[in-house]
Enzyme design. Structure first.
Site, PDB file in Angstrom:
ATOM      1  N   ASP A   1       0.811  -1.215   0.000  1.00 31.16           N
ATOM      2  CA  ASP A   1       0.000   0.000   0.000  1.00 31.16           C
ATOM      3  C   ASP A   1       0.846   1.268   0.000  1.00 31.16           C
ATOM      4  O   ASP A   1       0.387   2.332  -0.414  1.00 31.16           O
ATOM      5  CB  ASP A   1      -0.930  -0.012   1.219  1.00 31.16           C
ATOM      6  CG  ASP A   1      -1.851   1.190   1.254  1.00 31.16           C
ATOM      7  OD1 ASP A   1      -2.580   1.396   0.270  1.00 31.16           O
ATOM      8  OD2 ASP A   1      -1.837   1.930   2.256  1.00 31.16           O
TER       9      ASP A   1
ATOM     10  N   MET B   1      -7.288   5.788   3.147  1.00 30.40           N
ATOM     11  CA  MET B   1      -7.502   6.887   2.212  1.00 30.40           C
ATOM     12  C   MET B   1      -6.305   7.130   1.293  1.00 30.40           C
ATOM     13  O   MET B   1      -6.353   8.018   0.451  1.00 30.40           O
ATOM     14  CB  MET B   1      -7.788   8.181   2.996  1.00 30.40           C
ATOM     15  CG  MET B   1      -9.065   8.158   3.787  1.00 30.40           C
ATOM     16  SD  MET B   1     -10.547   7.983   2.742  1.00 30.40           S
ATOM     17  CE  MET B   1     -10.440   9.480   1.767  1.00 30.40           C
ATOM     18  N   ARG B   2      -5.232   6.335   1.457  1.00 31.99           N
ATOM     19  CA  ARG B   2      -4.048   6.581   0.635  1.00 31.99           C
ATOM     20  C   ARG B   2      -4.358   6.378  -0.844  1.00 31.99           C
ATOM     21  O   ARG B   2      -3.844   7.093  -1.707  1.00 31.99           O
ATOM     22  CB  ARG B   2      -2.894   5.682   1.074  1.00 31.99           C
ATOM     23  CG  ARG B   2      -1.601   5.980   0.330  1.00 31.99           C
ATOM     24  CD  ARG B   2      -0.432   5.161   0.853  1.00 31.99           C
ATOM     25  NE  ARG B   2       0.062   5.686   2.120  1.00 31.99           N
ATOM     26  CZ  ARG B   2       0.041   5.040   3.263  1.00 31.99           C
ATOM     27  NH1 ARG B   2      -0.470   3.822   3.303  1.00 31.99           N
ATOM     28  NH2 ARG B   2       0.516   5.579   4.363  1.00 31.99           N
ATOM     29  N   ALA B   3      -5.197   5.400  -1.165  1.00 31.40           N
ATOM     30  CA  ALA B   3      -5.519   5.137  -2.561  1.00 31.40           C
ATOM     31  C   ALA B   3      -6.194   6.340  -3.209  1.00 31.40           C
ATOM     32  O   ALA B   3      -5.907   6.680  -4.366  1.00 31.40           O
ATOM     33  CB  ALA B   3      -6.418   3.908  -2.663  1.00 31.40           C
TER      34      ALA B   3
END
Length: 680
Positions: free
Chosen positions: A193, A274-276
């Site tokens: 991720d 929320m990184r995506a």
């Protein structure tokens, strides 16, 4: 310095080139992870990218490549007031797999820090890579704690070195590129991720394209400088396009409609955190700038999803990274109702968006009825029939000599902790006790070579008796090299877990073999989480075979397990002897990695003269060499012969039933190979 292969001369690999170029335009995207088989130009493309990066202006003499226009106020070589800059090419710094923590982040001179109170700091590779490219080949083989340090620095744009209260911070902003061959093991989902984008690469199956690859490579090998000169014009044009896209990037508009599409896509594919969303927004913005536009379109969002989401959907190592493009198009259509401020038609077209503008980044969806059998780890196609051959016995539990079709495994479960007794010194992991660089401090010793972990109290105790003789004046402590003490630490290591699986007719009853496969799959998941190497030996009929040589790729082991045929006699001794051969070779290759033998059987032995006695002698051979072992007893029914328990005694290990293997079993049934080791 050798002439690098030109980036524009690379044949095909559109996804790979696009992912690298987007990071060159916007390093904030977060780097790219390149996954693929060996020999697919992964390293060539990364090294070639450096020649396209714009030059950087640095403060003369600064070891941390500070920008004279905005120098780092915390730079250890600073302050840099009104320093005139000098241009130099952007660097490509390679991090070797065997690098130490000090080589990565740098090291403090502990002796000077204690005696003089100065921060004498030797920069590491993170400082060298600042404002350039940091390339990690075979990132999946890098120790986990190094990957954590690396990705933390990439996310924060700074590196922190702290030792016994003395700390140094310096800027570390770089384009992070990692390459890996999935056959050699996977990264943990948490680490996957942290990479902004991922691309899958493979060798072309087109004859003409392969011919062109060979032709260009031979021409380059014969005359690197001449070959590079022939591509100089294309290289220059691409370099100018990168510079233009960087200049345009701040002006690109990311409208609310586009943001809704991004958020809806991430929600639809159930990615964690929320990184995506943030990576998709940055990637879509970079795509627009790369195309010379000031507004992000639906096609940019689609392409960003194909690059940023596939690796974030992995929940365990057996999940294939990929994205259902039909679902992606449907989600974008549903969320694109408010999109219109850029004047673009959000409908990707009747063909579902084509190739997304030159790059996929995901795995094509599989239509209903399509073959979903995963490929073998060696790149071949598994030819095990999915249906029983004509004339095969219908009775699923028939222990006949003929081969029976593979059965699906039961649902995996969380297993008990199995460990190797004693204190090892193997590769860092999460299974057995070991002396490691990280863990709880257990003592101190004189350093052998460079000091890596200072034991402050022991160092002070060693220096204290000599202060008067050394002429100490004032409050400072006079410390010499002989006073320094290295902290000894105890943590966990990864082991070689070798599975020896009984695939004979006595194990072939469908429900029984399904449960056995579910147990082994559960142990494989446990091995993945504990960073072990795994191997698989099976025995049936008249012989045993190495179904999978020891590897870090547990998904390859799971693939072989799913297609495992059953039937025939039970050559238990052959399985144990084959396992002995495998362990003998692995001890020569990696003596520090201790093995754990896991035998999955009901303990029966048939075929040949005195099969039970021969199996006992094979078991004692393992015990004589100190191999830790556990027998997973698969015997079922009201009447039990206890043969698996007898085998465990011959091995000097312990036996657990399938029920006792579960982590949620009754606490009184918890067993560990260490207990059997003491009893033996």
């Amino acid at each position: 310095m050798s002439t690098p292969y030109p980036f524009t001369a690379i044949v095909g690999q559109d996804d790979l080139r696009l992912g690298l170029l987007l990071n060159a335009v916007s390093p904030a995207v977060g780097g790219v992870l390149v996954r693929g088989e060996k020999g697919t130009a992964k390293s060539t493309a990364v090294r070639a990218l450096a020649a396209l990066m714009p030059e950087v202006s640095v403060v003369p003499g600064c070891r941390f490549s500070c920008d004279p226009a905005s120098p780092d106020p915390a730079c250890p070589d600073g302050p840099h007031a009104d320093a005139a800059g000098v241009p130099r090419p952007a660097r490509t710094v390679e991090l070797p797999v065997g690098a130490s923590e000090d080589r990565l982040v740098g090291a403090l001179d502990i002796e000077r820090a204690l005696s003089e109170g100065v921060k004498a700091f030797e920069p590491g590779l993170l400082a060298d890579a600042h404002r350039g490219i940091l390339y990690v080949d075979e990132v999946n083989l890098l120790h986990d704690h190094l990957v954590d340090l690396l990705l933390d620095a990439a996310a924060m744009g700074a590196s922190y070195v702290e030792r016994e209260g003395v700390s140094v911070r310096h800027a570390a902003r770089f384009l992070l590129v990692g390459t890996m061959n999935p056959e050699e093991g996977e990264l943990r989902p948490q680490l996957l991720d942290r990479f902004g984008l991922t691309v899958e690469v493979s060798a072309s199956r087109d004859t003409d394209e392969r011919v062109e690859v060979v032709r260009r490579r031979l021409a380059y090998d014969d005359d690197p400088e001449g070959f590079a000169a022939r591509w100089a014009e294309e290289e220059g044009a691409l370099r100018e396009r990168i510079a233009a896209a960087r200049a345009l990037l701040p002006r690109v508009v990311l409208g609310d409609g586009v943001l809704r599409q991004i958020a809806a896509t991430c929600a639809a594919f159930e990615v964690d955190g929320m990184r995506a969303d943030i990576v998709m927004a940055r990637t879509a913005t970079a795509l627009a700038a790369w195309a010379g536009r000031e507004e992000v379109t639906a096609d940019d969002v689609r392409q960003a999803a194909l690059l940023a989401l596939p690796h974030r959907r992995r929940r365990n190592p057996f999940d294939a990274p990929g994205l259902d493009e039909d679902k992606l198009d449907q989600t974008l259509d549903e969320a694109g109702g408010d999109l219109g401020q850029d004047g673009e038609d959000p409908d990707p077209g009747p063909d579902g968006g084509g190739d997304g503008g030159g790059g996929g980044g995901g795995v094509p969806p599989q239509a209903d009825g399509e073959d979903r059998t995963p490929p073998r780890a060696d790149g071949g196609v598994d030819d095990t029939p999915s249906q029983a051959p004509e004339g095969a016995p219908d009775a699923p539990g028939r222990p006949a000599g003929g081969e029976q079709r593979p059965v699906a495994s039961a649902e995996p479960f969380r297993t008990k902790m199995l460990s190797v007794p004693g204190l090892g010194e193997g590769a860092a992991g999460r299974r057995s006790r070991a002396r490691t660089e990280h863990g709880r401090t257990t003592g101190a010793r004189r350093p052998e070579g460079a000091l890596t972990k200072l034991h402050l109290a022991a160092t002070v105790r060693a220096a204290a008796p000599h202060q008067r003789a050394r002429g100490r004046v004032g409050r400072g402590l006079v410390v010499r090299r002989d006073d320094l003490r290295q902290a000894t630490r105890e943590g966990r290591e990864g082991n070689l877990v070798l599975f020896v699986v009984d695939a004979s007719g006595s194990m072939a009853a469908r429900q029984r073999m399904s449960a056995v496969k579910g147990a082994v799959l559960s142990l494989l998941l446990d091995a993945y989480q504990r960073r072990d190497k795994v191997g698989l030996v099976t025995f049936r009929g008249r012989e045993a075979e190495v179904a999978l040589p020891p590897t870090s790729s547990v998904d390859a082991a799971a693939t072989r397990l799913e297609s495992l045929p059953t039937g025939g006699r039970t050559p238990l001794a052959a399985g144990l002897l084959k396992a002995h051969d495998v362990l003998r070779v692995e001890r020569l290759r990696d003596p520090s990695r201790r093995p754990l033998l896991v035998v999955v059987t009901d303990g029966r032995a048939t075929g040949g003269p005195e099969p039970v006695a021969l199996a006992g002698r094979a078991g004692r051979l393992h015990r004589s060499e100190g191999t830790a072992s556990v027998v997973v007893d698969c015997e079922t029914g009201y009447v039990r012969l206890g043969l698996a328990g007898e085998l465990a005694r011959e091995l000097g290990g312990t036996a657990v039933t399938l029920d006792e293997l579960r982590a949620d079993a009754i606490a009184g049934l918890v067993k560990d190979v260490t207990a059997a080791g003491r009893a033996a």
